[in-house]
Design a protein around this motif. Structure first.
Motif, PDB file in Angstrom:
ATOM      1  N   ASP A 131       1.121  -1.348   0.034  1.00 61.13           N
ATOM      2  CA  ASP A 131      -0.045  -0.041  -0.195  1.00 61.13           C
ATOM      3  C   ASP A 131       0.686   1.442   0.080  1.00 61.13           C
ATOM      4  O   ASP A 131       2.364   1.309   0.283  1.00 61.13           O
ATOM      5  N   ARG A 132       0.605   2.413  -0.451  1.00 60.45           N
ATOM      6  CA  ARG A 132       0.737   3.402  -0.538  1.00 60.45           C
ATOM      7  C   ARG A 132       1.870   3.895   0.975  1.00 60.45           C
ATOM      8  O   ARG A 132       2.844   4.307   0.936  1.00 60.45           O
ATOM      9  N   ILE A 133       1.082   3.547   2.220  1.00 62.18           N
ATOM     10  CA  ILE A 133       1.897   4.745   3.403  1.00 62.18           C
ATOM     11  C   ILE A 133       2.682   3.384   3.161  1.00 62.18           C
ATOM     12  O   ILE A 133       3.997   3.869   3.945  1.00 62.18           O
ATOM     13  N   VAL A 134       2.248   2.103   2.822  1.00 61.73           N
ATOM     14  CA  VAL A 134       3.638   1.043   3.452  1.00 61.73           C
ATOM     15  C   VAL A 134       5.290   1.655   2.503  1.00 61.73           C
ATOM     16  O   VAL A 134       6.716   1.310   2.624  1.00 61.73           O
ATOM     17  N   ILE A 135       5.125   2.223   1.054  1.00 67.33           N
ATOM     18  CA  ILE A 135       5.687   2.972   0.031  1.00 67.33           C
ATOM     19  C   ILE A 135       6.402   3.681   0.730  1.00 67.33           C
ATOM     20  O   ILE A 135       7.730   4.008   1.000  1.00 67.33           O
ATOM     21  N   ASP A 136       6.251   4.886   1.284  1.00 74.89           N
ATOM     22  CA  ASP A 136       6.172   6.055   2.207  1.00 74.89           C
ATOM     23  C   ASP A 136       7.354   5.400   2.994  1.00 74.89           C
ATOM     24  O   ASP A 136       8.685   6.415   2.902  1.00 74.89           O
ATOM     25  N   GLU A 137       6.294   4.882   3.593  1.00 69.59           N
ATOM     26  CA  GLU A 137       8.431   4.060   4.760  1.00 69.59           C
ATOM     27  C   GLU A 137       9.174   3.298   4.304  1.00 69.59           C
ATOM     28  O   GLU A 137      10.307   3.496   4.901  1.00 69.59           O
ATOM     29  N   PHE A 138       8.740   2.333   3.112  1.00 71.02           N
ATOM     30  CA  PHE A 138      10.184   1.765   3.027  1.00 71.02           C
ATOM     31  C   PHE A 138      10.892   2.959   1.745  1.00 71.02           C
ATOM     32  O   PHE A 138      12.046   2.710   2.440  1.00 71.02           O
ATOM     33  N   ASN A 139      10.431   3.968   1.625  1.00 76.98           N
ATOM     34  CA  ASN A 139      11.539   4.976   1.347  1.00 76.98           C
ATOM     35  C   ASN A 139      12.239   5.575   2.307  1.00 76.98           C
ATOM     36  O   ASN A 139      13.345   5.907   1.675  1.00 76.98           O
ATOM     37  N   LYS A 140      11.812   5.825   3.531  1.00 74.10           N
ATOM     38  CA  LYS A 140      12.929   6.702   4.804  1.00 74.10           C
ATOM     39  C   LYS A 140      14.065   5.806   4.927  1.00 74.10           C
ATOM     40  O   LYS A 140      14.932   6.202   5.349  1.00 74.10           O
ATOM     41  N   PHE A 141      14.169   4.571   4.310  1.00 72.85           N
ATOM     42  CA  PHE A 141      14.945   3.762   4.287  1.00 72.85           C
ATOM     43  C   PHE A 141      16.316   4.139   3.466  1.00 72.85           C
ATOM     44  O   PHE A 141      16.216   4.428   2.583  1.00 72.85           O
ATOM     45  N   THR A 142      17.529   3.572   4.536  1.00 74.13           N
ATOM     46  CA  THR A 142      18.666   4.358   3.876  1.00 74.13           C
ATOM     47  C   THR A 142      19.547   3.201   4.016  1.00 74.13           C
ATOM     48  O   THR A 142      20.815   3.378   3.319  1.00 74.13           O
ATOM     49  N   GLU A 143      19.956   2.596   4.420  1.00 67.57           N
ATOM     50  CA  GLU A 143      20.960   1.511   4.098  1.00 67.57           C
ATOM     51  C   GLU A 143      20.714   0.509   3.346  1.00 67.57           C
ATOM     52  O   GLU A 143      20.182   0.567   1.620  1.00 67.57           O
ATOM     53  N   ARG A 144      22.188   0.527   2.856  1.00 62.28           N
ATOM     54  CA  ARG A 144      22.842   0.127   1.485  1.00 62.28           C
ATOM     55  C   ARG A 144      22.830  -1.200   1.298  1.00 62.28           C
ATOM     56  O   ARG A 144      22.071  -1.174   0.024  1.00 62.28           O
ATOM     57  N   ASN A 145      23.342  -2.188   2.687  1.00 57.74           N
ATOM     58  CA  ASN A 145      23.229  -3.943   2.321  1.00 57.74           C
ATOM     59  C   ASN A 145      21.915  -3.946   2.810  1.00 57.74           C
ATOM     60  O   ASN A 145      21.404  -4.028   3.847  1.00 57.74           O
ATOM     61  N   ARG A 146      21.221  -4.077   1.385  1.00 55.79           N
ATOM     62  CA  ARG A 146      19.260  -4.757   1.972  1.00 55.79           C
ATOM     63  C   ARG A 146      19.116  -5.652   1.476  1.00 55.79           C
ATOM     64  O   ARG A 146      19.493  -6.103   0.167  1.00 55.79           O
ATOM     65  N   ILE A 147      18.349  -6.080   2.293  1.00 58.62           N
ATOM     66  CA  ILE A 147      16.971  -7.249   1.361  1.00 58.62           C
ATOM     67  C   ILE A 147      15.836  -6.768   1.453  1.00 58.62           C
ATOM     68  O   ILE A 147      15.039  -6.304   3.227  1.00 58.62           O
ATOM     69  N   SER A 148      15.487  -6.634   0.525  1.00 62.29           N
ATOM     70  CA  SER A 148      14.145  -5.379   0.894  1.00 62.29           C
ATOM     71  C   SER A 148      12.908  -6.703   1.553  1.00 62.29           C
ATOM     72  O   SER A 148      12.107  -5.411   2.743  1.00 62.29           O
ATOM     73  N   ARG A 149      12.637  -7.855   1.118  1.00 56.59           N
ATOM     74  CA  ARG A 149      11.431  -8.576   2.212  1.00 56.59           C
ATOM     75  C   ARG A 149      11.559  -8.302   3.761  1.00 56.59           C
ATOM     76  O   ARG A 149      10.653  -7.908   4.366  1.00 56.59           O
ATOM     77  N   GLY A 150      13.453  -7.928   4.017  1.00 56.80           N
ATOM     78  CA  GLY A 150      13.474  -8.435   5.933  1.00 56.80           C
ATOM     79  C   GLY A 150      12.724  -7.071   5.782  1.00 56.80           C
ATOM     80  O   GLY A 150      12.451  -6.746   6.983  1.00 56.80           O
ATOM     81  N   LEU A 151      13.336  -5.604   4.810  1.00 56.72           N
ATOM     82  CA  LEU A 151      13.164  -4.381   5.188  1.00 56.72           C
ATOM     83  C   LEU A 151      11.337  -4.401   5.320  1.00 56.72           C
ATOM     84  O   LEU A 151      10.533  -3.197   6.288  1.00 56.72           O
ATOM     85  N   MET A 152      10.348  -5.552   4.761  1.00 53.00           N
ATOM     86  CA  MET A 152       9.173  -4.672   4.269  1.00 53.00           C
ATOM     87  C   MET A 152       8.787  -5.673   5.841  1.00 53.00           C
ATOM     88  O   MET A 152       7.222  -5.277   6.150  1.00 53.00           O
ATOM     89  N   ASP A 153       9.335  -6.947   6.665  1.00 48.29           N
ATOM     90  CA  ASP A 153       8.652  -7.483   6.990  1.00 48.29           C
ATOM     91  C   ASP A 153       8.805  -6.433   8.548  1.00 48.29           C
ATOM     92  O   ASP A 153       7.639  -6.908   9.230  1.00 48.29           O
ATOM     93  N   TRP A 154       9.709  -6.283   8.791  1.00 47.39           N
ATOM     94  CA  TRP A 154      10.139  -5.684   9.895  1.00 47.39           C
ATOM     95  C   TRP A 154       9.329  -4.483   9.756  1.00 47.39           C
ATOM     96  O   TRP A 154       9.171  -3.576  10.890  1.00 47.39           O
ATOM     97  N   LEU A 155       8.220  -3.865   8.561  1.00 47.54           N
ATOM     98  CA  LEU A 155       8.069  -2.800   8.879  1.00 47.54           C
ATOM     99  C   LEU A 155       6.800  -3.064   9.362  1.00 47.54           C
ATOM    100  O   LEU A 155       6.213  -1.591  10.108  1.00 47.54           O
ATOM    101  N   GLY A 156       6.471  -4.404   9.360  1.00 50.45           N
ATOM    102  CA  GLY A 156       5.062  -4.559   9.536  1.00 50.45           C
ATOM    103  C   GLY A 156       3.657  -3.627   9.056  1.00 50.45           C
ATOM    104  O   GLY A 156       3.544  -4.547   8.040  1.00 50.45           O
ATOM    105  N   PHE A 157       2.499  -3.487   9.886  1.00 48.92           N
ATOM    106  CA  PHE A 157       2.021  -3.358   9.196  1.00 48.92           C
ATOM    107  C   PHE A 157       0.492  -4.503   8.694  1.00 48.92           C
ATOM    108  O   PHE A 157       1.142  -5.531   9.173  1.00 48.92           O
TER     109      PHE A 157
END
Ligand code: UDP
Ligand code: MG
Length: 313
Positions: free
Chosen positions: A163-189
């Motif tokens: 959803d757009r709110i998840v997208i906006d939050e995801f866009n705030k991540f700055t880390e370089r070595n990233r696993i998108s799935r892990g970050l999305m799971d970290w976000l919750g929702f």
């Protein structure tokens, strides 16, 4: 009209793109009354004619957009680039090789309209993954769920709707070595799941070799958990304790009680125990430093402390 973005990472998929595009346009008809479709191809430094194919599609159909990366950054970064650039009220990510069934897109949208903020595609079984890849992936999930602070579901894929709110939050991540799935799971929702069978890759070869996957797994461990950093410390404490007890035993038995058990410890044996004790001390100190590094790591990745769903102040 509200837009739904379809994000497709592309690495040498010249033969698959037209097939995928045809399927997507059919789905587009289905959801046309409610939403416009935006198809974003992220060309992750393909070395074949993928870019040409994408540009041609984009010229003939203005729903087709693309982000072309300067080189091959890997799928994780390609997905991030797509998410950063999409304009939709929701985005759906799927692989270019048609292993993620396009027919399920309306189902993803349905779950989303029922209130889910993240809809995750779960792989039911992978016939063509190979023995090593399957064993590796099950081991990966077992370890990561033991040591990471977020729960990651086995079989969860990158085939997702955000959803757009998840997208906006995801866009705030700055880390370089990233696993998108892990970050999305970290976000919750609020999440919802859709099970699907992974089809055969239609054309071309999989871009993920065993070693690329291994690196991905290592990155997940390191970015989602500090446990690997602390292993040295735990090991050190263990060695110090064991060798400390042994040394104490030798000292008392040999030098204070004058060897009543007649064990006759040799000089090198005593030296070995002493050195083991010192190694334990060194490792413990490394573990102590790991704690500091962990603190620095936490500051440097600069993840938001918390994530807000909605505000009403
Ligand atoms: N991909 C990418 N960059 C890479 C490797 C792959 O963008 O460095 C894309 C690829 O074009 C495909 C998706 O990621 O759309 C999944 O790749 P692949 O099929 O090789 O992985 P698997 O299906 O084995 O997970
Ligand atoms: Mg694939």
């Amino acid at each position: 009209m509200r837009i739904i973005s379809i994000i497709v990472p592309v690495y040498n998929e010249e033969k698959n793109i037209p097939l995928l595009y045809d399927k997507l346009t059919i789905i587009g008809e289905e959801i046309r009354e409610k939403y416009d479709l935006e198809i974003i191809f992220v060309n992750d430094g393909s070395t074949d004619t993928s870019q040409q194919v994408i540009s041609d599609l984009s010229n003939s159909d203005d729903r087709v957009k693309y982000v072309e990366l300067s080189r091959n950054f890997g799928k994780e970064v390609a997905l991030t680039a797509g998410i950063n650039n999409c304009r939709g009220v929701a985005c759906i990510m799927l692989d270019a090789d048609l292993q993620h069934p396009v027919e399920l897109i309306p189902e993803f949208i349905r779950k989303w309209k029922e209130g889910a903020e993240t809809v995750i595609g779960i792989r039911e079984e992978n016939k063509n993954g190979g023995l090593i890849k399957n064993a590796g992936s099950s081991l990966f999930y077992r370890i990561i769920n033991r040591i990471a602070s977020v729960n990651i579901i086995p079989g969860a894929t990158d085939f997702r709707l955000l959803d757009r709110i998840v997208i906006d939050e995801f866009n705030k991540f700055t880390e370089r070595n990233r696993i998108s799935r892990g970050l999305m799971d970290w976000l919750g929702f609020k999440r919802s799941y859709i099970w699907f069978k992974v089809g055969e890759r239609v054309r071309g070869r999989p871009g993920y070799s065993f070693f690329k996957l291994l690196r991905l797994a290592m990155n997940s461990f390191v970015s989602l958990s500090l446990f690997p950093l602390k292993i040295a410390g735990y090991l050190g404490l263990l060695i110090t304790t064991i060798s400390g007890i042994m040394g104490l035993f030798i000292f008392i038995e040999n030098f204070i009680l004058k060897d009543p058990m007649e064990l006759k410890f040799s000089g090198p044996a005593m030296l070995a125990v002493f050195i083991m004790f010192l190694v334990g001390v060194v490792l413990s100190c490394l573990g102590l430093m790991a704690l500091y590094i962990a603190a620095i790591h936490g500051e440097v990745v600069n993840r938001p402390l918390y994530v807000v769903r909605k505000k009403n102040i």
